[in-house]
Enzyme design. Structure first.
Site, PDB file in Angstrom:
ATOM      1  N   ASN A 160       0.831  -1.190   0.000  1.00 46.32           N
ATOM      2  CA  ASN A 160       0.000   0.000   0.000  1.00 46.32           C
ATOM      3  C   ASN A 160       0.867   1.241   0.000  1.00 46.32           C
ATOM      4  O   ASN A 160       1.976   1.199   0.517  1.00 46.32           O
ATOM      5  CB  ASN A 160      -0.804   0.060   1.300  1.00 46.32           C
ATOM      6  CG  ASN A 160      -2.094  -0.682   1.211  1.00 46.32           C
ATOM      7  OD1 ASN A 160      -2.817  -0.564   0.230  1.00 46.32           O
ATOM      8  ND2 ASN A 160      -2.376  -1.453   2.231  1.00 46.32           N
ATOM      9  N   ASP A 168      -5.096  -5.313   2.015  1.00 49.76           N
ATOM     10  CA  ASP A 168      -6.379  -5.995   2.180  1.00 49.76           C
ATOM     11  C   ASP A 168      -6.384  -7.395   1.577  1.00 49.76           C
ATOM     12  O   ASP A 168      -7.236  -8.209   1.894  1.00 49.76           O
ATOM     13  CB  ASP A 168      -7.495  -5.158   1.543  1.00 49.76           C
ATOM     14  CG  ASP A 168      -7.765  -3.909   2.364  1.00 49.76           C
ATOM     15  OD1 ASP A 168      -7.800  -4.021   3.598  1.00 49.76           O
ATOM     16  OD2 ASP A 168      -7.905  -2.817   1.775  1.00 49.76           O
ATOM     17  N   LYS A 174      10.975 -17.925  -7.603  1.00 53.88           N
ATOM     18  CA  LYS A 174      10.536 -16.757  -8.361  1.00 53.88           C
ATOM     19  C   LYS A 174       9.695 -17.208  -9.562  1.00 53.88           C
ATOM     20  O   LYS A 174      10.085 -18.144 -10.276  1.00 53.88           O
ATOM     21  CB  LYS A 174      11.769 -15.982  -8.841  1.00 53.88           C
ATOM     22  CG  LYS A 174      11.436 -14.707  -9.553  1.00 53.88           C
ATOM     23  CD  LYS A 174      12.689 -13.975  -9.995  1.00 53.88           C
ATOM     24  CE  LYS A 174      12.314 -12.816 -10.887  1.00 53.88           C
ATOM     25  NZ  LYS A 174      13.485 -12.195 -11.503  1.00 53.88           N
ATOM     26  N   PHE A 193      -8.206   4.131  11.462  1.00 49.09           N
ATOM     27  CA  PHE A 193      -7.988   5.151  10.445  1.00 49.09           C
ATOM     28  C   PHE A 193      -8.789   4.795   9.205  1.00 49.09           C
ATOM     29  O   PHE A 193      -9.027   3.621   8.931  1.00 49.09           O
ATOM     30  CB  PHE A 193      -6.491   5.242  10.087  1.00 49.09           C
ATOM     31  CG  PHE A 193      -5.753   6.246  10.917  1.00 49.09           C
ATOM     32  CD1 PHE A 193      -5.547   6.032  12.273  1.00 49.09           C
ATOM     33  CD2 PHE A 193      -5.279   7.428  10.352  1.00 49.09           C
ATOM     34  CE1 PHE A 193      -4.882   6.961  13.046  1.00 49.09           C
ATOM     35  CE2 PHE A 193      -4.612   8.368  11.128  1.00 49.09           C
ATOM     36  CZ  PHE A 193      -4.413   8.135  12.469  1.00 49.09           C
ATOM     37  N   LYS A 234     -16.600  -1.655  12.605  1.00 51.61           N
ATOM     38  CA  LYS A 234     -15.432  -2.228  13.281  1.00 51.61           C
ATOM     39  C   LYS A 234     -15.432  -1.947  14.783  1.00 51.61           C
ATOM     40  O   LYS A 234     -14.460  -2.223  15.474  1.00 51.61           O
ATOM     41  CB  LYS A 234     -14.146  -1.707  12.634  1.00 51.61           C
ATOM     42  CG  LYS A 234     -14.055  -2.031  11.143  1.00 51.61           C
ATOM     43  CD  LYS A 234     -12.649  -1.922  10.622  1.00 51.61           C
ATOM     44  CE  LYS A 234     -12.602  -2.075   9.108  1.00 51.61           C
ATOM     45  NZ  LYS A 234     -11.260  -2.285   8.608  1.00 51.61           N
TER      46      LYS A 234
HETATM   47  O1  C5P Z   1     -11.421  -1.109   5.960  1.00 47.49           O
HETATM   48  P1  C5P Z   1     -10.187  -0.296   5.847  1.00 47.49           P
HETATM   49  O2  C5P Z   1      -8.995  -1.113   5.478  1.00 47.49           O
HETATM   50  O3  C5P Z   1     -10.301   0.923   4.979  1.00 47.49           O
HETATM   51  O4  C5P Z   1     -10.000   0.259   7.336  1.00 47.49           O
HETATM   52  C1  C5P Z   1      -8.876   0.982   7.708  1.00 47.49           C
HETATM   53  C2  C5P Z   1      -8.558   0.706   9.129  1.00 47.49           C
HETATM   54  O5  C5P Z   1      -8.572  -0.697   9.371  1.00 47.49           O
HETATM   55  C3  C5P Z   1      -7.187   1.171   9.532  1.00 47.49           C
HETATM   56  O6  C5P Z   1      -7.229   1.562  10.879  1.00 47.49           O
HETATM   57  C4  C5P Z   1      -6.336  -0.075   9.332  1.00 47.49           C
HETATM   58  O7  C5P Z   1      -5.185  -0.072  10.142  1.00 47.49           O
HETATM   59  C5  C5P Z   1      -7.286  -1.175   9.707  1.00 47.49           C
HETATM   60  N1  C5P Z   1      -7.104  -2.450   9.000  1.00 47.49           N
HETATM   61  C6  C5P Z   1      -6.704  -3.565   9.701  1.00 47.49           C
HETATM   62  N2  C5P Z   1      -6.555  -4.772   9.066  1.00 47.49           N
HETATM   63  C7  C5P Z   1      -6.787  -4.880   7.747  1.00 47.49           C
HETATM   64  C8  C5P Z   1      -7.194  -3.761   7.014  1.00 47.49           C
HETATM   65  C9  C5P Z   1      -7.336  -2.549   7.676  1.00 47.49           C
HETATM   66  O8  C5P Z   1      -6.501  -3.477  10.890  1.00 47.49           O
HETATM   67  N3  C5P Z   1      -6.619  -6.044   7.156  1.00 47.49           N
END
Ligand code: C5P
Length: 400
Positions: free
Chosen positions: A203, A272, A282, A316, A334
């Protein structure tokens, strides 16, 4: 402000004259205290002329045996520049064999240290251990700059600029210690999800917001655990850094450190999706099109929300549109106490790699709070202000 300026015996002592002048210009009252070694480098008269006050030098030449106590009580802040390796060692261990070190022990206000020395002395394990002790004690450290040193070597060790030291003094004077006794767990940076031994998906995230939060929490007296994906930032002083790479590793470390934490802030840009089965070798390049089958990574924040016990949970949300609605949706889904929303990907340079940010705080109970554009460090402090208010409100509601 009534400032005590301690001058240690290093070549950089002459630069402290500039600092004294700047502090005077800024309207502070400056009382200079020199060590005997400092006098070898600059005459007390220079400082006396700049500050309009007699310089305090040797403990035993002072009229009253308790003058260091009176001087300590009369002043609001102590800055030591240059703080030599020897002075830092004495301060760390509480040795008090001259006016400045005795004064230090008698002084109860904020202390700022601006170290300056040879690079090897700075990097020596003894100096770094003393530094860690002084950081833990809550003193502000103005990091030495890198460059050509008087000893002919190059590296960190130069006394910071007078302007930088003056800014640190300002910060220390207004520093709250309202997170003392608190354990704060912060995640920061991106995660990297390997596709094979050499490739990964990730990311856009510099980690700056999370690191600013860690720095702010530590400065306010918290014990900070910073669980960070790969970034190019030095960890803030006094913070326990746990380096991770993947979302799965981050999840594991978060859960492991969770029992100790009273506040959890998830500033990391967790990937995600990931490849569940990463090939050992590889993947060869071919002309043919490839497609990836990705699985979702564990949503750490959602899992924390489900667990929700005594800790306060802040998430966040980086969004490209409908910021407030999306952030509130995330807060509800959440089970967070607060979500920090920021718009990204637009024409502005805010967000990702920037040192500045503009965010909106979405609270479980209460109106959204828009914070105008400011440094990530300043925003970090505002986030903690609101987190502490939330905590107070929760305690009041629970009658504890
Ligand atoms: O759903 P989204 O990824 O946009 O949400 C962002 C928040 O969720 C952030 O606080 C991020 O650190 C957390 N997050 C997480 N685990 C994931 C994806 C996002 O803790 N796999």
């Amino acid at each position: 402000m009534k400032v005590l300026l301690g001058v240690g015996g290093g070549i950089a002592a002459y630069k402290s004259a500039e600092l004294a002048r700047l502090l005077m210009q800024q309207g502070h009252e400056v009382q200079v205290v020199m060590t005997r070694a400092a006098e070898e480098f600059v005459g007390p008269l220079t400082f006396a002329a700049l500050t309009g006050r007699k310089v305090l030098t040797n403990l035993f030449a002072i009229e009253s045996a308790i003058e260091h106590i009176a001087v300590a009580q009369e002043h609001e802040l102590l800055v030591i520049a240059p703080a030599t390796a020897d002075l830092m060692a004495k301060l760390a261990h509480g040795l008090a064999d001259d006016f400045l070190t005795t004064l230090y022990l008698a002084f109860t206000g904020p202390v700022v240290l601006a170290p300056a020395m040879n690079v090897n002395m700075w990097q020596h394990a003894a100096t770094q251990a003393n530094l860690a002790t002084l950081v833990k004690r809550g003193h502000g450290i103005v990091e030495p700059g890198s460059g050509y040193l008087a000893c002919g070597m190059t590296g960190p060790g130069r006394l910071a600029d007078p302007e930088t030291i003056a800014a640190a003094i300002e910060r220390a004077a207004h520093q709250r210690r309202d997170l003392e006794g608190e354990a704060v767990l912060i995640t920061a940076g991106p995660t990297q999800e390997p596709l094979d031994p050499v490739r990964y998906i990730s990311n856009r995230s510099s980690g700056k917001m999370g690191y600013a939060l860690a720095e702010a929490a530590a400065a306010r007296g918290a014990q900070v655990i910073l669980i960070s994906g790969p970034v190019h930032l030095p960890p803030p002083r006094g913070v326990e850094l746990v380096a991770v790479r993947t979302a799965a590793e981050m999840r594991e470390q978060v859960m492991q450190h969770l029992p100790a934490a009273g506040i959890v802030i998830k500033a990391a840009a967790v990937a995600d999706f990931h490849l569940s089965k990463v090939p050992d070798q590889k993947v060869k390049k071919t002309a043919a099109r490839v497609s990836l089958e990705l699985d979702p990574t564990p949503d750490i924040l959602a899992e924390l929300g489900r667990k929700k016990g005594d800790f306060l949970l802040v998430g966040f949300a980086a969004e490209t549109q409908n910021l407030q609605q999306e952030a509130r949706r995330k807060l509800e889904s959440k089970n967070c106490d607060m979500v920090v929303g920021n718009l990204v990907g637009g024409s502005s340079d805010l967000g990702f790699e920037s040192d500045e940010n503009e965010v909106v705080l979405i609270l479980r109970a209460g109106k959204d709070i828009s914070l105008p554009r400011a440094s990530k460090r300043a925003i970090a402090d505002r986030i903690f202000d609101e987190v502490l208010k939330l905590r107070l409100a929760l305690h009041a509601a629970n009658g504890s």
